[in-house]
Design a protein around this motif. Structure first.
Motif, PDB file in Angstrom:
ATOM      1  N   GLN A   1      15.969  16.977  28.100  1.00  0.00           N
ATOM      2  CA  GLN A   1      17.208  16.268  27.808  1.00  0.00           C
ATOM      3  C   GLN A   1      18.408  16.844  28.555  1.00  0.00           C
ATOM      4  OE1 GLN A   1      17.404  16.322  23.450  1.00  0.00           O
ATOM      5  NE2 GLN A   1      17.216  14.104  23.569  1.00  0.00           N
ATOM      6  N   TYR A   2      18.264  18.012  29.114  1.00  0.00           N
ATOM      7  CA  TYR A   2      19.383  18.665  29.794  1.00  0.00           C
ATOM      8  C   TYR A   2      19.137  18.735  31.295  1.00  0.00           C
ATOM      9  CZ  TYR A   2      21.337  20.060  25.343  1.00  0.00           C
ATOM     10  OH  TYR A   2      21.899  20.040  24.096  1.00  0.00           O
ATOM     11  N   SER A   3      20.218  18.550  32.044  1.00  0.00           N
ATOM     12  CA  SER A   3      20.203  18.752  33.490  1.00  0.00           C
ATOM     13  C   SER A   3      21.327  19.725  33.808  1.00  0.00           C
ATOM     14  CB  SER A   3      20.429  17.444  34.243  1.00  0.00           C
ATOM     15  OG  SER A   3      19.324  16.595  34.101  1.00  0.00           O
TER      16      SER A   3
ATOM     17  N   LYS B   1      23.786  16.532  29.170  1.00  0.00           N
ATOM     18  CA  LYS B   1      22.743  16.162  28.212  1.00  0.00           C
ATOM     19  C   LYS B   1      22.494  14.672  28.354  1.00  0.00           C
ATOM     20  CE  LYS B   1      21.230  16.267  23.461  1.00  0.00           C
ATOM     21  NZ  LYS B   1      21.595  16.465  22.057  1.00  0.00           N
ATOM     22  N   LEU B   2      21.242  14.318  28.539  1.00  0.00           N
ATOM     23  CA  LEU B   2      20.829  12.930  28.691  1.00  0.00           C
ATOM     24  C   LEU B   2      20.347  12.435  27.328  1.00  0.00           C
ATOM     25  CD1 LEU B   2      18.656  13.634  31.860  1.00  0.00           C
ATOM     26  CD2 LEU B   2      21.095  13.127  31.768  1.00  0.00           C
ATOM     27  N   SER B   3      20.973  11.388  26.830  1.00  0.00           N
ATOM     28  CA  SER B   3      20.663  10.906  25.483  1.00  0.00           C
ATOM     29  C   SER B   3      20.613   9.393  25.447  1.00  0.00           C
ATOM     30  CB  SER B   3      21.745  11.377  24.490  1.00  0.00           C
ATOM     31  OG  SER B   3      21.815  12.768  24.453  1.00  0.00           O
ATOM     32  N   ASN B   4      20.245   8.874  24.279  1.00  0.00           N
ATOM     33  CA  ASN B   4      20.375   7.438  24.058  1.00  0.00           C
ATOM     34  C   ASN B   4      20.926   7.216  22.664  1.00  0.00           C
ATOM     35  OD1 ASN B   4      18.158   7.660  22.342  1.00  0.00           O
ATOM     36  ND2 ASN B   4      16.740   7.022  23.925  1.00  0.00           N
ATOM     37  N   GLU B   5      21.482   6.050  22.468  1.00  0.00           N
ATOM     38  CA  GLU B   5      22.083   5.711  21.186  1.00  0.00           C
ATOM     39  C   GLU B   5      21.049   5.007  20.331  1.00  0.00           C
ATOM     40  OE1 GLU B   5      25.566   3.547  22.457  1.00  0.00           O
ATOM     41  OE2 GLU B   5      26.737   5.396  22.465  1.00  0.00           O
ATOM     42  N   LEU B   6      20.916   5.427  19.126  1.00  0.00           N
ATOM     43  CA  LEU B   6      19.900   4.919  18.215  1.00  0.00           C
ATOM     44  C   LEU B   6      20.052   3.437  17.919  1.00  0.00           C
ATOM     45  CD1 LEU B   6      17.562   5.488  16.244  1.00  0.00           C
ATOM     46  CD2 LEU B   6      19.295   6.105  14.546  1.00  0.00           C
TER      47      LEU B   6
ATOM     48  N   ASP C   1      20.092   1.219  21.744  1.00  0.00           N
ATOM     49  CA  ASP C   1      19.098   1.512  22.770  1.00  0.00           C
ATOM     50  C   ASP C   1      19.700   1.609  24.176  1.00  0.00           C
ATOM     51  OD1 ASP C   1      16.524   2.135  23.578  1.00  0.00           O
ATOM     52  OD2 ASP C   1      16.083   0.053  24.086  1.00  0.00           O
ATOM     53  N   ARG C   2      20.814   2.274  24.290  1.00  0.00           N
ATOM     54  CA  ARG C   2      21.439   2.475  25.599  1.00  0.00           C
ATOM     55  C   ARG C   2      21.523   3.956  25.901  1.00  0.00           C
ATOM     56  NH1 ARG C   2      25.645  -2.339  26.565  1.00  0.00           N
ATOM     57  NH2 ARG C   2      24.260  -3.909  25.729  1.00  0.00           N
ATOM     58  N   ASN C   3      21.274   4.284  27.155  1.00  0.00           N
ATOM     59  CA  ASN C   3      21.347   5.671  27.583  1.00  0.00           C
ATOM     60  C   ASN C   3      22.797   6.077  27.841  1.00  0.00           C
ATOM     61  OD1 ASN C   3      18.546   5.765  27.606  1.00  0.00           O
ATOM     62  ND2 ASN C   3      18.433   5.151  29.740  1.00  0.00           N
ATOM     63  N   PHE C   4      23.083   7.348  27.617  1.00  0.00           N
ATOM     64  CA  PHE C   4      24.367   7.894  27.998  1.00  0.00           C
ATOM     65  C   PHE C   4      24.190   9.347  28.411  1.00  0.00           C
ATOM     66  CE2 PHE C   4      24.252   8.856  23.473  1.00  0.00           C
ATOM     67  CZ  PHE C   4      24.782  10.138  23.395  1.00  0.00           C
ATOM     68  N   ILE C   5      25.173   9.839  29.094  1.00  0.00           N
ATOM     69  CA  ILE C   5      25.188  11.243  29.520  1.00  0.00           C
ATOM     70  C   ILE C   5      26.389  11.901  28.876  1.00  0.00           C
ATOM     71  CG2 ILE C   5      25.644  12.762  31.480  1.00  0.00           C
ATOM     72  CD1 ILE C   5      23.820  11.120  33.123  1.00  0.00           C
ATOM     73  N   GLU C   6      26.176  13.077  28.343  1.00  0.00           N
ATOM     74  CA  GLU C   6      27.262  13.844  27.765  1.00  0.00           C
ATOM     75  C   GLU C   6      27.472  15.095  28.613  1.00  0.00           C
ATOM     76  OE1 GLU C   6      28.642  15.813  23.534  1.00  0.00           O
ATOM     77  OE2 GLU C   6      26.767  14.683  23.645  1.00  0.00           O
ATOM     78  N   ILE C   7      28.712  15.295  29.026  1.00  0.00           N
ATOM     79  CA  ILE C   7      29.057  16.497  29.781  1.00  0.00           C
ATOM     80  C   ILE C   7      29.265  17.608  28.765  1.00  0.00           C
ATOM     81  CG2 ILE C   7      30.725  17.590  31.319  1.00  0.00           C
ATOM     82  CD1 ILE C   7      31.383  14.750  32.378  1.00  0.00           C
ATOM     83  N   HIS C   8      28.368  18.578  28.759  1.00  0.00           N
ATOM     84  CA  HIS C   8      28.484  19.697  27.830  1.00  0.00           C
ATOM     85  C   HIS C   8      29.338  20.815  28.404  1.00  0.00           C
ATOM     86  CE1 HIS C   8      25.715  19.276  24.293  1.00  0.00           C
ATOM     87  NE2 HIS C   8      25.591  18.118  24.911  1.00  0.00           N
ATOM     88  N   HIS C   9      29.291  20.977  29.689  1.00  0.00           N
ATOM     89  CA  HIS C   9      30.057  22.058  30.324  1.00  0.00           C
ATOM     90  C   HIS C   9      30.281  21.685  31.781  1.00  0.00           C
ATOM     91  CE1 HIS C   9      31.452  26.174  30.889  1.00  0.00           C
ATOM     92  NE2 HIS C   9      30.661  26.270  31.936  1.00  0.00           N
TER      93      HIS C   9
END
Length: 151
Positions: free
Chosen positions: A50-52, A71-76, A79-87
């Motif tokens: 899940q992390y890049s 962090k590569l995720s999807n919304e429950l 059903d769409r993917n999103f990316i979260e910038i953690h740092h």
């Protein structure tokens, strides 16, 4: 600084890059953080699908200009993917050399490859520099984040 140092390359982070991320994190927080614990967490994120994690380097001499943890995720519920910038961190000397916008462009490329429909990031309320950066890149303020420390 040479003009050619304004060109950057990206590479996947590896175990040896842990110190770079530790130094970047501790450089802007006033929190003491255990380096051994940080290293174990960093190593587990490198193995987590899940992390890049990427290191951002100057093209000419491979000097590290910054790094990013996504962090590569999807919304429950839709059903769409999103990316979260953690740092996202840019070394001080590269901040005026267009490193941040170029690193952010790279994030959008990753988002497209992942078929993400959104990029999310959390900023501290008093971090106006970061807020302006994301606003310039067409981010909009969406929700408040509540947090509770348990110990």
């Amino acid at each position: 600084m040479l003009m050619s140092e304004n060109s950057y390359t990206y590479r996947k982070a590896n175990y040896a890059d842990c110190g770079i991320f530790f130094d970047s994190y501790t450089s802007y927080t006033d929190v003491h953080f255990d380096k051994i614990k940080f290293t174990k967490t960093f190593e587990s994120l490198l193995l987590d699908n899940q992390y890049s994690i990427f290191v951002f380097e100057t093209e000419v001499n491979k000097t590290i200009a910054g790094g990013i943890i996504l962090k590569l995720s999807n919304e429950l519920f839709n059903d769409r993917n999103f990316i979260e910038i953690h740092h996202l961190y840019i070394q001080l000397k590269y901040r005026k050399l267009n490193a941040a916008p170029k690193l952010y462009s790279f994030v959008e490329e990753i988002a497209k490859e992942y078929n993400a429909t959104k990029i999310k990031v959390a900023c501290k309320l008093n971090s106006t520099l970061n807020q302006r950066f994301y606003t310039r890149n067409k981010f909009i303020f969406s929700k408040k984040l509540f947090e509770k420390n348990l110990f």
